[in-house]
Design an enzyme around this catalytic site. Structure first.
Site, PDB file in Angstrom:
ATOM      1  N   ASP A  17      38.511   7.745  69.768  1.00 35.30           N
ATOM      2  CA  ASP A  17      38.922   9.197  68.889  1.00 35.30           C
ATOM      3  C   ASP A  17      37.973   9.929  69.748  1.00 35.30           C
ATOM      4  O   ASP A  17      36.548   9.756  69.600  1.00 35.30           O
ATOM      5  CB  ASP A  17      38.804   9.324  67.642  1.00 35.30           C
ATOM      6  CG  ASP A  17      38.778  10.701  67.140  1.00 35.30           C
ATOM      7  OD1 ASP A  17      38.334  11.852  68.133  1.00 35.30           O
ATOM      8  OD2 ASP A  17      39.022  11.141  66.099  1.00 35.30           O
ATOM      9  N   ASN A  43      41.976  12.422  79.851  1.00 35.85           N
ATOM     10  CA  ASN A  43      43.094  13.057  79.728  1.00 35.85           C
ATOM     11  C   ASN A  43      43.536  13.610  78.465  1.00 35.85           C
ATOM     12  O   ASN A  43      44.201  14.819  78.002  1.00 35.85           O
ATOM     13  CB  ASN A  43      44.363  12.088  79.986  1.00 35.85           C
ATOM     14  CG  ASN A  43      45.669  12.566  79.498  1.00 35.85           C
ATOM     15  OD1 ASN A  43      46.569  13.274  80.121  1.00 35.85           O
ATOM     16  ND2 ASN A  43      46.138  12.173  78.219  1.00 35.85           N
ATOM     17  N   TYR A  70      42.010  27.473  74.493  1.00 36.93           N
ATOM     18  CA  TYR A  70      42.320  26.715  75.346  1.00 36.93           C
ATOM     19  C   TYR A  70      41.819  26.795  76.838  1.00 36.93           C
ATOM     20  O   TYR A  70      41.374  25.874  77.419  1.00 36.93           O
ATOM     21  CB  TYR A  70      43.916  26.248  75.293  1.00 36.93           C
ATOM     22  CG  TYR A  70      44.549  25.225  76.387  1.00 36.93           C
ATOM     23  CD1 TYR A  70      44.161  23.961  76.051  1.00 36.93           C
ATOM     24  CD2 TYR A  70      45.157  25.456  77.403  1.00 36.93           C
ATOM     25  CE1 TYR A  70      44.669  22.965  76.753  1.00 36.93           C
ATOM     26  CE2 TYR A  70      45.620  24.780  78.120  1.00 36.93           C
ATOM     27  CZ  TYR A  70      45.414  23.323  78.187  1.00 36.93           C
ATOM     28  OH  TYR A  70      45.703  22.406  78.775  1.00 36.93           O
ATOM     29  N   LYS A  94      39.256  24.784  79.318  1.00 37.83           N
ATOM     30  CA  LYS A  94      39.620  24.013  80.727  1.00 37.83           C
ATOM     31  C   LYS A  94      38.405  24.583  81.783  1.00 37.83           C
ATOM     32  O   LYS A  94      38.223  24.037  82.741  1.00 37.83           O
ATOM     33  CB  LYS A  94      41.034  24.202  81.079  1.00 37.83           C
ATOM     34  CG  LYS A  94      41.990  23.428  80.248  1.00 37.83           C
ATOM     35  CD  LYS A  94      41.694  21.865  80.122  1.00 37.83           C
ATOM     36  CE  LYS A  94      42.594  21.086  79.398  1.00 37.83           C
ATOM     37  NZ  LYS A  94      42.519  19.631  79.353  1.00 37.83           N
TER      38      LYS A  94
HETATM   39  P1  NAP Z   1      50.110  15.605  74.501  1.00 39.95           P
HETATM   40  O1  NAP Z   1      51.553  14.810  74.872  1.00 39.95           O
HETATM   41  O2  NAP Z   1      50.169  16.426  73.211  1.00 39.95           O
HETATM   42  O3  NAP Z   1      49.018  14.354  74.582  1.00 39.95           O
HETATM   43  C1  NAP Z   1      47.796  14.488  74.092  1.00 39.95           C
HETATM   44  C2  NAP Z   1      47.125  13.255  73.910  1.00 39.95           C
HETATM   45  O4  NAP Z   1      45.749  13.519  73.670  1.00 39.95           O
HETATM   46  C3  NAP Z   1      47.786  12.516  72.945  1.00 39.95           C
HETATM   47  O5  NAP Z   1      47.792  10.883  73.280  1.00 39.95           O
HETATM   48  C4  NAP Z   1      46.951  12.647  71.806  1.00 39.95           C
HETATM   49  O6  NAP Z   1      46.751  11.658  70.715  1.00 39.95           O
HETATM   50  C5  NAP Z   1      45.361  12.622  72.666  1.00 39.95           C
HETATM   51  N1  NAP Z   1      44.462  13.193  71.868  1.00 39.95           N
HETATM   52  C6  NAP Z   1      44.158  14.312  71.225  1.00 39.95           C
HETATM   53  N2  NAP Z   1      42.931  14.636  70.684  1.00 39.95           N
HETATM   54  C7  NAP Z   1      42.545  13.466  70.707  1.00 39.95           C
HETATM   55  C8  NAP Z   1      41.352  12.661  70.119  1.00 39.95           C
HETATM   56  N3  NAP Z   1      40.586  13.325  69.497  1.00 39.95           N
HETATM   57  N4  NAP Z   1      40.913  11.433  70.637  1.00 39.95           N
HETATM   58  C9  NAP Z   1      41.853  10.791  71.347  1.00 39.95           C
HETATM   59  N5  NAP Z   1      43.011  11.102  71.828  1.00 39.95           N
HETATM   60  C10 NAP Z   1      43.160  12.343  71.409  1.00 39.95           C
HETATM   61  O7  NAP Z   1      49.766  16.553  75.864  1.00 39.95           O
HETATM   62  P2  NAP Z   1      49.980  16.246  77.297  1.00 39.95           P
HETATM   63  O8  NAP Z   1      50.824  17.469  77.624  1.00 39.95           O
HETATM   64  O9  NAP Z   1      50.293  14.787  77.718  1.00 39.95           O
HETATM   65  O10 NAP Z   1      48.448  16.584  77.746  1.00 39.95           O
HETATM   66  C11 NAP Z   1      47.657  15.595  78.210  1.00 39.95           C
HETATM   67  C12 NAP Z   1      46.372  16.431  79.027  1.00 39.95           C
HETATM   68  O11 NAP Z   1      47.145  17.267  80.156  1.00 39.95           O
HETATM   69  C13 NAP Z   1      45.793  17.455  78.066  1.00 39.95           C
HETATM   70  O12 NAP Z   1      44.240  17.266  78.379  1.00 39.95           O
HETATM   71  C14 NAP Z   1      46.360  18.833  78.527  1.00 39.95           C
HETATM   72  O13 NAP Z   1      45.373  19.915  78.186  1.00 39.95           O
HETATM   73  C15 NAP Z   1      46.450  18.693  80.087  1.00 39.95           C
HETATM   74  N6  NAP Z   1      47.661  19.412  80.598  1.00 39.95           N
HETATM   75  C16 NAP Z   1      48.877  19.611  80.031  1.00 39.95           C
HETATM   76  C17 NAP Z   1      49.839  20.313  80.540  1.00 39.95           C
HETATM   77  C18 NAP Z   1      51.407  20.316  80.235  1.00 39.95           C
HETATM   78  O14 NAP Z   1      52.036  21.071  80.834  1.00 39.95           O
HETATM   79  N7  NAP Z   1      51.804  19.392  79.411  1.00 39.95           N
HETATM   80  C19 NAP Z   1      49.722  21.211  81.659  1.00 39.95           C
HETATM   81  C20 NAP Z   1      48.213  21.348  82.161  1.00 39.95           C
HETATM   82  C21 NAP Z   1      47.471  20.434  81.595  1.00 39.95           C
HETATM   83  P3  NAP Z   1      47.804  11.590  69.332  1.00 39.95           P
HETATM   84  O15 NAP Z   1      49.091  11.167  69.702  1.00 39.95           O
HETATM   85  O16 NAP Z   1      46.808  10.815  68.465  1.00 39.95           O
HETATM   86  O17 NAP Z   1      47.632  12.963  68.990  1.00 39.95           O
END
Ligand code: NAP
Length: 241
Positions: free
Chosen positions: A64, A91, A164, A168
Site C-alpha cells: 500500500d 503506477n 488529480y 500529476k
Molecule cells: P486503475 O485501473 O484504477 O488501477 C489503479 C491501480 O492502482 C490499482 O491496482 C489500484 O489498486 C492501485 N492503487 C491505488 N491506490 C493504491 C495504494 N494506496 N497502494 C497500492 N496500490 C494502489 O487505474 P489505471 O487507469 O490503470 O491507472 C494507472 C495509472 O495510470 C495511474 O497512476 C493513473 O493516474 C495513470 N493514468 C491513467 C490514465 C487512463 O486513461 N486510465 C491516463 C493517464 C494516466 P486497487 O485495485 O487495490 O484499488
C-alpha cells in the site's frame, strides 16, 4: 518460480489491474521477473496467477503506497525473494472523488487533495526511496513514473480536476528532481503518459487498451544506458511539461 536472482527484476505498483497489470505483463514477457505490488491480497494473488498462466515469472508483494510500514516491508520482501531490483514502475494512482464540486478549484475538498497527493505523489516518493538502495546495486536501473498529460501545465487538457491534475504536475516536478539527483548514476528516471485508456479509472470510456497504454512504460523501463533522463514521454514522443 525460476531462480529470479539471475534475472532482471521489476516492481510495478498497483499491478493487480488496469495499466499496471499490463505493464507487469509486458515486462514479464520481455524477460523480467515481476514483483506484483498490490494492496489487496486476493486481487494480488489473482493477478500473479494470471501472469504465471501466461508463462511470466511473477511474485506478489503486499504494497500500500500510502503506508510507510507496508512500503518498508515490500522493499524487504523484494530483497528476500529476488535479491535485486532493476526497474521500478510507480503506477499506482487514484483520481479522487469529484462529487459536490470536490475537484472544482473554488469548492475543492482539501481532504480529497490530500488523499490524492498521498497516493499519487507521496506514495511515489515513499516507494522510490525504499527501493533506491536495491536499484543502486543494479547495472542499468530504470524508474518510470506513470503520470498524465492532465498534469501538463502547457497542455491544460482534460476535465477540471483540481486534485488529480496538480498531483500529476507535482509528480512531473518530483521526477525531474530525482533525475537531477541521480544524474551522475546509472539510474535513469522518466515520467510517462499512457494516454486515455480503458480501465476502472476511466469507466472503460476509451477504445485504447491497457496494453497500448503500457507500451511507453515498457520503452522507458528498458531504455539503453544513453537514453533520455528526466523527461516526460508518451507514444508520440516528448510531452510538454
Ligand atoms: P486503475 O485501473 O484504477 O488501477 C489503479 C491501480 O492502482 C490499482 O491496482 C489500484 O489498486 C492501485 N492503487 C491505488 N491506490 C493504491 C495504494 N494506496 N497502494 C497500492 N496500490 C494502489 O487505474 P489505471 O487507469 O490503470 O491507472 C494507472 C495509472 O495510470 C495511474 O497512476 C493513473 O493516474 C495513470 N493514468 C491513467 C490514465 C487512463 O486513461 N486510465 C491516463 C493517464 C494516466 P486497487 O485495485 O487495490 O484499488
Amino acid at each position: 518460480m525460476d531462480d529470479v536472482n539471475d534475472k532482471k527484476t521489476a516492481l510495478v505498483t498497483g499491478a493487480n489491474k488496469g495499466i499496471g497489470f499490463a505493464i507487469a505483463h509486458a515486462l514479464g514477457t520481455a524477460g523480467f521477473a515481476v514483483a506484483v505490488g498490490a494492496r489487496d491480497a486476493t486481487r494480488r494473488e489473482e493477478a500473479v496467477e494470471r501472469l504465471r498462466a501466461d508463462g511470466i515469472d511473477a511474485f506478489g508483494v503486499a504494497l500500500d503506497v500510502t503506508s510507510d510500514d507496508s512500503v518498508a516491508m515490500a522493499a524487504k520482501t523484494i530483497e528476500q525473494t529476488a535479491g535485486r531490483l532493476d526497474v521500478l514502475v510507480n503506477n499506482a494512482g487514484i483520481s479522487g472523488r469529484t462529487d459536490g464540486g470536490a475537484q472544482i478549484p473554488s469548492t475543492v475538498d482539501l481532504d480529497v487533495l490530500r488523499t490524492v497527493l498521498d497516493t499519487n505523489v507521496f506514495g511515489v516518493i515513499r516507494v522510490t526511496n525504499a527501493v533506491l538502495p536495491l536499484l543502486r546495486r543494479a547495472e542499468s536501473p530504470r524508474i518510470v513514473n506513470i503520470s498524465s498529460n492532465m498534469g501538463s501545465l502547457a497542455l491544460q487538457t482534460g476535465p477540471q480536476l483540481a486534485a488529480y491534475a496538480p498531483s500529476k504536475s507535482l509528480l512531473n516536478s518530483i521526477t525531474a528532481q530525482y533525475a537531477r539527483e541521480l544524474a551522475g548514476t546509472d539510474i535513469i528516471v522518466n515520467a510517462a503518459c499512457p494516454g486515455y485508456v480503458a480501465t476502472d479509472f476511466t469507466g472503460f470510456a476509451s477504445p485504447r487498451t491497457p496494453d497500448e497504454g503500457a507500451a511507453i512504460a515498457l520503452k522507458l523501463a528498458t531504455l539503453p544506458d544513453d537514453g533520455p533522463r528526466g523527461g516526460f514521454f508518451d507514444d508520440g514522443g516528448v510531452v510538454p511539461w
